[in-house]
Design a protein around this motif. Structure first.
Motif, PDB file in Angstrom:
ATOM      1  N   ARG A  96       0.804  -1.225   0.000  1.00  0.00           N
ATOM      2  CA  ARG A  96       0.000   0.000   0.000  1.00  0.00           C
ATOM      3  C   ARG A  96       0.838   1.276   0.000  1.00  0.00           C
ATOM      4  N   THR A  97       2.050   1.230   0.498  1.00  0.00           N
ATOM      5  CA  THR A  97       2.786   2.476   0.733  1.00  0.00           C
ATOM      6  C   THR A  97       4.106   2.602  -0.014  1.00  0.00           C
ATOM      7  N   VAL A  98       4.698   1.520  -0.505  1.00  0.00           N
ATOM      8  CA  VAL A  98       5.991   1.604  -1.195  1.00  0.00           C
ATOM      9  C   VAL A  98       5.750   2.010  -2.643  1.00  0.00           C
ATOM     10  N   MET A  99       6.338   3.123  -3.058  1.00  0.00           N
ATOM     11  CA  MET A  99       6.144   3.594  -4.424  1.00  0.00           C
ATOM     12  C   MET A  99       7.367   4.387  -4.872  1.00  0.00           C
ATOM     13  N   SER A 100       7.364   4.711  -6.154  1.00  0.00           N
ATOM     14  CA  SER A 100       8.505   5.364  -6.787  1.00  0.00           C
ATOM     15  C   SER A 100       7.988   6.314  -7.853  1.00  0.00           C
ATOM     16  N   PRO A 101       8.835   7.239  -8.318  1.00  0.00           N
ATOM     17  CA  PRO A 101       8.408   8.109  -9.422  1.00  0.00           C
ATOM     18  C   PRO A 101       8.104   7.299 -10.679  1.00  0.00           C
ATOM     19  N   THR A 102       7.096   7.738 -11.401  1.00  0.00           N
ATOM     20  CA  THR A 102       6.694   7.033 -12.621  1.00  0.00           C
ATOM     21  C   THR A 102       7.842   7.018 -13.630  1.00  0.00           C
ATOM     22  N   GLY A 103       8.150   5.824 -14.123  1.00  0.00           N
ATOM     23  CA  GLY A 103       9.229   5.658 -15.083  1.00  0.00           C
ATOM     24  C   GLY A 103      10.543   5.243 -14.478  1.00  0.00           C
ATOM     25  N   PHE A 104      10.652   5.250 -13.161  1.00  0.00           N
ATOM     26  CA  PHE A 104      11.919   4.855 -12.543  1.00  0.00           C
ATOM     27  C   PHE A 104      12.164   3.359 -12.718  1.00  0.00           C
ATOM     28  N   PHE A 105      11.093   2.548 -12.580  1.00  0.00           N
ATOM     29  CA  PHE A 105      11.202   1.104 -12.780  1.00  0.00           C
ATOM     30  C   PHE A 105      10.500   0.722 -14.071  1.00  0.00           C
ATOM     31  N   THR A 106      10.935  -0.376 -14.636  1.00  0.00           N
ATOM     32  CA  THR A 106      10.317  -0.949 -15.812  1.00  0.00           C
ATOM     33  C   THR A 106      10.090  -2.435 -15.567  1.00  0.00           C
ATOM     34  N   GLU A 107       9.041  -2.979 -16.160  1.00  0.00           N
ATOM     35  CA  GLU A 107       8.702  -4.385 -15.962  1.00  0.00           C
ATOM     36  C   GLU A 107       9.605  -5.271 -16.811  1.00  0.00           C
ATOM     37  N   VAL A 108      10.041  -6.378 -16.185  1.00  0.00           N
ATOM     38  CA  VAL A 108      10.883  -7.365 -16.869  1.00  0.00           C
ATOM     39  C   VAL A 108      10.110  -8.675 -16.895  1.00  0.00           C
ATOM     40  N   PRO A 109       9.596  -9.101 -18.037  1.00  0.00           N
ATOM     41  CA  PRO A 109       8.792 -10.329 -18.071  1.00  0.00           C
ATOM     42  C   PRO A 109       9.646 -11.571 -17.873  1.00  0.00           C
ATOM     43  N   ALA A 110       8.975 -12.632 -17.495  1.00  0.00           N
ATOM     44  CA  ALA A 110       9.667 -13.907 -17.317  1.00  0.00           C
ATOM     45  C   ALA A 110      10.101 -14.464 -18.672  1.00  0.00           C
TER      46      ALA A 110
ATOM     47  N   ARG B   8       3.155   2.564  -7.763  1.00  0.00           N
ATOM     48  CA  ARG B   8       3.426   1.516  -6.766  1.00  0.00           C
ATOM     49  C   ARG B   8       4.216   0.397  -7.434  1.00  0.00           C
ATOM     50  N   HIS B   9       5.335   0.032  -6.843  1.00  0.00           N
ATOM     51  CA  HIS B   9       6.186  -1.002  -7.451  1.00  0.00           C
ATOM     52  C   HIS B   9       6.395  -2.202  -6.539  1.00  0.00           C
ATOM     53  N   TYR B  10       5.715  -2.261  -5.407  1.00  0.00           N
ATOM     54  CA  TYR B  10       5.816  -3.433  -4.526  1.00  0.00           C
ATOM     55  C   TYR B  10       4.893  -4.529  -5.063  1.00  0.00           C
ATOM     56  N   PRO B  11       5.223  -5.824  -4.900  1.00  0.00           N
ATOM     57  CA  PRO B  11       4.340  -6.891  -5.405  1.00  0.00           C
ATOM     58  C   PRO B  11       2.931  -6.758  -4.856  1.00  0.00           C
ATOM     59  N   GLN B  12       1.955  -6.948  -5.715  1.00  0.00           N
ATOM     60  CA  GLN B  12       0.564  -6.799  -5.318  1.00  0.00           C
ATOM     61  C   GLN B  12       0.020  -8.114  -4.774  1.00  0.00           C
ATOM     62  N   VAL B  13      -1.196  -8.051  -4.239  1.00  0.00           N
ATOM     63  CA  VAL B  13      -1.869  -9.260  -3.750  1.00  0.00           C
ATOM     64  C   VAL B  13      -2.469  -9.977  -4.947  1.00  0.00           C
ATOM     65  N   PRO B  14      -2.072 -11.201  -5.236  1.00  0.00           N
ATOM     66  CA  PRO B  14      -2.597 -11.894  -6.427  1.00  0.00           C
ATOM     67  C   PRO B  14      -4.089 -12.167  -6.290  1.00  0.00           C
TER      68      PRO B  14
END
Length: 510
Positions: free
Chosen positions: A262-276, A314-320
Motif C-alpha cells: 500500500r505504501t511503497v512507491m517510486s516516481p513514474t518511469g523509474f522502474f520498468t517491468e521485466v517479463p519472465a 506503486r512497485h511493490y508486489p501486489q496481492v494476487p
C-alpha cells in the motif's frame, strides 16, 4: 584462673570484632595524654566515640556493582570486519568478495532526507543500523540489495525492520501435490513477496532475526485484523477474524507485506517491468531500474494536485487474485498438467479510494521549489512517508502497523430494545412464607403466595426507546419552531422591502 576466664568472656562479648577492648582503651588513653584533655572522666564517652569514628573501617569488601554492558558490546561488535574463510588444506585465506555485489544504500543520506518529514530514528541510531545492515549484507552474499524498511512499534518492545531482496525464494515448494492443490497454490502465489526477506531486531545494533516466509492465505487475512504487536516474535496469535498463523513472527511478516503493497512507491518511469523468460533463465516476472529515467528539472509537479495518476507508481508486489481453474484444467493423456503462468509483478498507478486522497503531498521549501524535496505522507497508514530529492527517493514507515479508519461507527436505532429489569423478581427471587388459610377443623383450604414487587424500574422511568423518542420529538419541535420563526422574519423583511420600494416609486411620481 576463674576471674581471668570470666574477664576474657566479658571482653569477647564486648568486642566481637577484630578490635579488642584493651586496644580501644589504650587508644582513648593515648588521645587523652596527647591532647591534655581537661576533666577526662566527664568527657570519657565523647572521647571514646571520637576514637571509634576515627578508627572505623570496613571488615568486608562490598560486592561490585553489576553494570549492563550489552549495549556497549553491541556497538563494539558493529565495527568488526567479516574475515574471509581459510582453505582447510593450505590455511591460506581465500580472496573474499563477500558483500561486493550487494547494494546497500547510504542510510545516513536517507536519514537526512527523512528529516524533512519529521519522521526519523535519529542520527546515532541510523549509524548503528547502517553498520549492522552492512554486516548482514557481508554475511549473506546472495542478497541483491538490503535497505532499512522502518520501525514497527510494540507494547513491550519495538521491531527495527530490514528488507533484503533475493533472486528467488529460499524455500522449496511442497512436493507430491497436483498443480492446483490449495497448499501448493498457497505457497506459489506468495513467491513474488517471498523474494523479499525481512529481518528484525529490538534495538539498533542487536543481532538480526529472520522472519518466516509468507503464505497467500496470510496475505488475504491480514487486512481485516487490527492488533497491537507485543514485541515477542514467539507470542501466540489469537485474533478475530482468525489469522492462519501460529506466532507473531508470521503476523508481522504478513503485515509488512500489506504495508509495503500500500505504501511503497517510486516516481513514474523509474522502474520498468521485466517479463519472465525461461530461455534467459528468468523464471519469474520482475522489475528493474530504467536507465532512461531522469528526474525533471522542476520537482513541483510531484507535489501538484494531479500527482497520484501521473507522477507516482506503486512497485511493490501486489496481492494476487484468487485462482479460477476451469473444468478443462485436467491432465492430458500422458498425465501432464497444463502449465500455470507465474505471478505477475505489475507497476500500478496510485488510485484514490472512494474519492478520498490517500496521500498528502507537499514541498519542503517555498523559496526554491524547483529543487526542493517533495514529501508524501500517507493518510491510510500514519507513519508511512516517501521523500524525493533529485535522483534519490526513500520509502520509510514507523508506526503500530494498523490501518487508519476515519469512519466513525454509530450504532443504529433498534425498535425492540428496552431497558432490562435490573432487580426484578425473575432475577433475584425473594423467599417469603406463603399465607395459609385453614377452615374450622384446621385443614388447609388455600395457599396464597407472597407478592414481591421488583425495586426497579421505578414509577416514571422510561425505556430507552421512549427516551429517544421524546428527545427526538423535542428536537423536531424546536427545529419546526426555528424554521417557522425564520420564515416569519423573511416574510416581514420582504414586506418591508416592498413597502419601501412602493414609497420610493410614489415619491418619484410626485
Amino acid at each position: 584462673m576463674g576471674d581471668e576466664n570470666k574477664a576474657k568472656e566479658v571482653m569477647a562479648y564486648l568486642a566481637p570484632s577484630n578490635t579488642s577492648v584493651f586496644d580501644h582503651l589504650s587508644e582513648v588513653l593515648t588521645n587523652v595524654a596527647l591532647n591534655n584533655t581537661e576533666n577526662p572522666v566527664e568527657s570519657f564517652h565523647k572521647i571514646s566515640r571520637e576514637v571509634l569514628e576515627n578508627s572505623l573501617r570496613w571488615t568486608d569488601e562490598p560486592a561490585p556493582v553489576k553494570q549492563d554492558l550489552s549495549k556497549q558490546v553491541e556497538c563494539q561488535n558493529l565495527f568488526k570486519v567479516h574475515k574471509a574463510e581459510a582453505d582447510p588444506t593450505t590455511s591460506i585465506s581465500k580472496a573474499s568478495k563477500v558483500g561486493t555485489d550487494t547494494y546497500v544504500p547510504d542510510i545516513m543520506a536517507e536519514t537526512e532526507m527523512l528529516n524533512w518529514t519529521g519522521l526519523s530514528v535519529g542520527g546515532v541510531n541510523a549509524t548503528r543500523i547502517m553498520l549492522s545492515i552492512r554486516q548482514l549484507a557481508a554475511v549473506h552474499p546472495e542478497f541483491k540489495s538490503v535497505r532499512f524498511f522502518g520501525k514497527v512499534l510494540g507494547k513491550q518492545a519495538d521491531y527495527y525492520v530490514c528488507e533484503a531482496e533475493v533472486t528467488e525464494c529460499d524455500e522449496a515448494p511442497p512436493k507430491g501435490l497436483i498443480p492446483k492443490h490449495p497448499e501448493k497454490r498457497n505457497f506459489e502465489k506468495a513467491q513474488q513477496h517471498n523474494r523479499f526477506k525481512y529481518y528484525v531486531c529490538h534495538s539498533p545494533g542487536a543481532p538480526w532475526t529472520a522472519l518466516p516466509n509468507l503464505r497467500y492465505y496470510q496475505l488475504l487475512a491480514v487486512p481485516n485484523i487490527k492488533r497491537l504487536f507485543t514485541g515477542n516474535l514467539s507470542a501466540p496469535m489469537s485474533t478475530f477474524p482468525p489469522f492462519p498463523g501460529e506466532t507473531e513472527a508470521e503476523y508481522l511478516r504478513a503485515k509488512i507485506a500489506h504495508i509495503g503493497e500500500r505504501t511503497v512507491m517510486s516516481p513514474t518511469g523509474f522502474f520498468t517491468e521485466v517479463p519472465a523468460d525461461p530461455e534467459a533463465k528468468r523464471k519469474y516476472h520482475s522489475i528493474a531500474p530504467s536507465p532512461e529515467w531522469a528526474p525533471p528539472e522542476d520537482l513541483a509537479g510531484y507535489a501538484a494536485e494531479a500527482w497520484p495518476a501521473s507522477t507516482w507508481t506503486r512497485h511493490y508486489p501486489q496481492v494476487p487474485d484468487a485462482d479460477d481453474f476451469g473444468e478443462d484444467f485436467v491432465p492430458d493423456e500422458t498425465g501432464k498438467w497444463p502449465d500455470i503462468d507465474p505471478e505477475s509483478w505489475p507497476l500500478r498507478p496510485l488510485v484514490d479510494e472512494e474519492d478520498v486522497p490517500l496521500w498528502i503531498a507537499r514541498q519542503c521549501s517555498h523559496q526554491y521549489k524547483a529543487k526542493a524535496p517533495v514529501c508524501l505522507i500517507s493518510r491510510q497508514y500514519p507513519g508511512a512517508v516517501v521523500v524525493l530529492q533529485g535522483k534519490k527517493f526513500v520509502n520509510f514507515y514507523i508506526g503500530f502497523g494498523n490501518q487508519e479508519n476515519e469512519k466513525m461507527y454509530t450504532p443504529t436505532f433498534q425498535e425492540n430494545v428496552v431497558m432490562p429489569p435490573v432487580c426484578a423478581d425473575v432475577i433475584y427471587k425473594v423467599h417469603r412464607e406463603p399465607t395459609i388459610e385453614r377452615d374450622a377443623d384446621g385443614n388447609i383450604t388455600a395457599t396464597i403466595p407472597p407478592e414481591v414487587k421488583p425495586r426497579y424500574p421505578l414509577e416514571g422511568w422510561l425505556h430507552y426507546n421512549d427516551e429517544q423518542a421524546d428527545l427526538r420529538d423535542k428536537m423536531y419541535v424546536e427545529w419546526e419552531d426555528l424554521k417557522k420563526k425564520e420564515a416569519e422574519e423573511k416574510a416581514a423583511a420582504e414586506a418591508a422591502a416592498a413597502e419601501a420600494a412602493a414609497a420610493e416609486a410614489a415619491a418619484a411620481d410626485a
